[in-house]
Enzyme design. Structure first.
Site, PDB file in Angstrom:
ATOM      1  CB  SER A 144      -0.721   0.007   1.384  1.00 50.48           C
ATOM      2  OG  SER A 144      -1.388   1.457   1.468  1.00 50.48           O
ATOM      3  CE1 TYR A 157      -4.683  -2.036   4.821  1.00 51.44           C
ATOM      4  CE2 TYR A 157      -3.275  -0.258   4.445  1.00 51.44           C
ATOM      5  CZ  TYR A 157      -4.226  -1.305   3.958  1.00 51.44           C
ATOM      6  OH  TYR A 157      -4.227  -1.252   2.666  1.00 51.44           O
TER       7      TYR A 157
HETATM    8  N1  LIG Z   1      -8.881   0.226  -1.500  1.00 54.51           N
HETATM    9  C1  LIG Z   1      -7.600   1.048  -1.446  1.00 54.51           C
HETATM   10  O1  LIG Z   1      -7.348   2.161  -1.418  1.00 54.51           O
HETATM   11  C2  LIG Z   1      -6.300   0.075  -1.084  1.00 54.51           C
HETATM   12  C3  LIG Z   1      -5.044   1.024  -0.979  1.00 54.51           C
HETATM   13  C4  LIG Z   1      -3.941   0.251  -0.752  1.00 54.51           C
HETATM   14  C5  LIG Z   1      -3.960  -1.188  -0.559  1.00 54.51           C
HETATM   15  N2  LIG Z   1      -5.046  -2.129  -0.767  1.00 54.51           N
HETATM   16  C6  LIG Z   1      -4.907  -3.389  -0.713  1.00 54.51           C
HETATM   17  O2  LIG Z   1      -5.502  -3.738  -1.780  1.00 54.51           O
HETATM   18  C7  LIG Z   1      -5.942  -5.106  -1.452  1.00 54.51           C
HETATM   19  C8  LIG Z   1      -7.346  -5.317  -1.880  1.00 54.51           C
HETATM   20  O3  LIG Z   1      -8.161  -4.524  -1.322  1.00 54.51           O
HETATM   21  P1  LIG Z   1      -9.205  -3.907  -2.080  1.00 54.51           P
HETATM   22  O4  LIG Z   1      -9.275  -2.388  -1.837  1.00 54.51           O
HETATM   23  O5  LIG Z   1      -9.550  -4.487  -3.282  1.00 54.51           O
HETATM   24  O6  LIG Z   1     -10.541  -4.232  -0.840  1.00 54.51           O
HETATM   25  P2  LIG Z   1     -11.950  -5.052  -0.744  1.00 54.51           P
HETATM   26  O7  LIG Z   1     -12.356  -5.210   0.290  1.00 54.51           O
HETATM   27  O8  LIG Z   1     -12.925  -4.624  -1.928  1.00 54.51           O
HETATM   28  O9  LIG Z   1     -11.204  -6.459  -1.130  1.00 54.51           O
HETATM   29  C9  LIG Z   1     -10.762  -7.357  -0.547  1.00 54.51           C
HETATM   30  C10 LIG Z   1     -10.876  -8.970  -0.588  1.00 54.51           C
HETATM   31  O10 LIG Z   1     -10.187  -9.558   0.262  1.00 54.51           O
HETATM   32  C11 LIG Z   1     -10.973 -10.793   0.886  1.00 54.51           C
HETATM   33  N3  LIG Z   1     -10.373 -11.267   2.173  1.00 54.51           N
HETATM   34  C12 LIG Z   1     -10.515 -10.536   3.381  1.00 54.51           C
HETATM   35  N4  LIG Z   1      -9.952 -11.365   4.263  1.00 54.51           N
HETATM   36  C13 LIG Z   1      -9.491 -12.575   3.398  1.00 54.51           C
HETATM   37  C14 LIG Z   1      -9.001 -13.904   4.118  1.00 54.51           C
HETATM   38  N5  LIG Z   1      -8.738 -14.114   5.375  1.00 54.51           N
HETATM   39  N6  LIG Z   1      -8.921 -14.889   3.097  1.00 54.51           N
HETATM   40  C15 LIG Z   1      -9.192 -14.656   1.954  1.00 54.51           C
HETATM   41  N7  LIG Z   1      -9.665 -13.341   1.428  1.00 54.51           N
HETATM   42  C16 LIG Z   1      -9.982 -12.444   2.249  1.00 54.51           C
HETATM   43  C17 LIG Z   1     -12.335 -10.101   1.148  1.00 54.51           C
HETATM   44  O11 LIG Z   1     -13.361 -10.869   1.191  1.00 54.51           O
HETATM   45  C18 LIG Z   1     -12.374  -9.010  -0.277  1.00 54.51           C
HETATM   46  O12 LIG Z   1     -12.898  -9.933  -1.175  1.00 54.51           O
HETATM   47  C19 LIG Z   1      -5.591  -5.359   0.041  1.00 54.51           C
HETATM   48  O13 LIG Z   1      -4.474  -6.048   0.160  1.00 54.51           O
HETATM   49  C20 LIG Z   1      -5.715  -3.882   0.373  1.00 54.51           C
HETATM   50  O14 LIG Z   1      -4.933  -3.759   1.820  1.00 54.51           O
HETATM   51  C21 LIG Z   1      -6.295  -1.115  -0.909  1.00 54.51           C
END
Ligand SMILES: NC(=O)c1ccc[n+]([C@@H]2O[C@H](COP(=O)([O-])OP(=O)(O)OC[C@H]3O[C@@H](n4cnc5c(N)ncnc54)[C@H](O)[C@@H]3O)[C@@H](O)[C@H]2O)c1
Length: 285
Positions: A144, A157
């Site tokens: 991130s 985080y």
């Molecule tokens: N959205 C943002 O602004 C952002 C920014 C930086 C990093 N990220 C990272 O991107 C990645 C994807 O996140 P996103 O934004 O698409 O969020 P999201 O919540 O839309 O998707 C995350 C997915 O991970 C799944 N998940 C959660 N716990 C789990 C587990 N124990 N086992 C298997 N699956 C699990 C959830 O069910 C969900 O489908 C994450 O690692 C997040 O930290 C997101």
């Protein structure tokens, strides 16, 4: 080191966290480009919904990334299912948590660490042997911008995302001389469900906002859609980048943390407070 291009279109990939957000965006983009996709998530319904939007070959698996043995079992299933070398493993699943350090509950910090860091390590260990045997493919681990900069109320985080970065960079250097690469992804704010699914027990800044209000604020500040994020991530992997910044805000974090490693928050805090103010005004608050 010269970059090796790594085409993804038409080649099999594995993606965790594919029931929502960036993972779903990756599955849809790569499936559209002809890749067989193995997709995993803890959310069975969301995973089904993602699969229903894909027209090409798909292997779905309900899986908790915290479970190292199950990740290994899934890697075995993917190995059997493959008809061509595995082009990329996207360890993308993740969750969020908002709390001050003083008020943090150890079980919440542990929950986040196990998913956001151990989940990435488990996925890497389970799938790396397949890539090493092929001597090709990329391990693509999602960190991130909070893996570049420490942010208030995000200690757990940030710790997990800095750990993903360190783990993946160490692996990248270990893999020198092989055909396998390790890539770190640093998304900025992406409009997904992450804030709505976050654990927030109380407004960490003591302003009395509900979890929904905090999620609305987060979403109003995001700059990039999950579809665009998927395009940037795949483009970066295909160009052989070691580190992929996703969104204009990610470039700002990157520049500031390099130019002023101890004072970046003077600027970021100001920019984010302004953006939050605009977002709140936009929502009529
Ligand atoms: N959205 C943002 O602004 C952002 C920014 C930086 C990093 N990220 C990272 O991107 C990645 C994807 O996140 P996103 O934004 O698409 O969020 P999201 O919540 O839309 O998707 C995350 C997915 O991970 C799944 N998940 C959660 N716990 C789990 C587990 N124990 N086992 C298997 N699956 C699990 C959830 O069910 C969900 O489908 C994450 O690692 C997040 O930290 C997101």
């Amino acid at each position: 080191m010269p970059r090796t291009s790594r085409p993804l279109s038409g080649r099999p990939v594995m993606i965790t966290g594919a029931a929502s957000g960036i993972g779903r965006g990756l599955a849809q983009l790569l499936s559209r480009r002809g890749s067989p996709v193995a997709i995993a998530d803890i959310d069975a319904d969301g995973l089904k919904q993602t699969a229903a939007t894909l027209s090409g070959p798909v292997l779905t698996r309900v899986l908790d990334v915290r479970d190292a043995a199950d990740q290994l079992a899934f890697a075995g299933e993917v190995r059997e299912w493959l008809t061509a070398p595995l082009a990329a493993v996207f360890n993308n699943a993740g969750v969020a948590l908002g709390s001050s350090v003083a008020d943090a509950l150890p079980e919440d910090d542990e929950w986040l660490r196990q998913i956001n860091f151990d989940g990435v390590v488990n996925g890497t260990r389970a799938f790396l042997p397949i890539l090493l045997e092929q001597d090709s493919g990329a391990i693509v681990n999602t960190s991130s911008v909070y893996g570049l900069a420490g942010m208030p109320y995000q200690s757990a985080y940030c710790a997990a995302k800095f750990a993903v970065r360190g783990f993946t960079e160490a692996l990248r250097h270990e893999l020198r001389g092989t055909g396998v690469s390790a890539v770190t992804v640093h998304p900025g704010g992406i409009t997904t469900n992450i804030a709505r699914s976050a654990r927030i027990r109380t407004d960490p800044e003591g302003l009395g906002r509900t979890k929904d209000q905090l999620a609305d604020e987060f979403e109003a500040m995001t700059m990039t859609s999950p579809e665009k994020a998927a395009e940037i991530i795949c483009g970066g992997v295909e160009k052989g980048k070691a580190r992929i910044l996703v969104g204009p805000d990610a470039h700002l974090f990157d520049i500031l943390t390099r130019v002023t490693p101890t004072h970046y928050y003077d600027v970021l805090g100001f920019v984010m407070a302004r953006a939050r103010g605009r977002a709140a005004k936009g929502a009529g608050k």
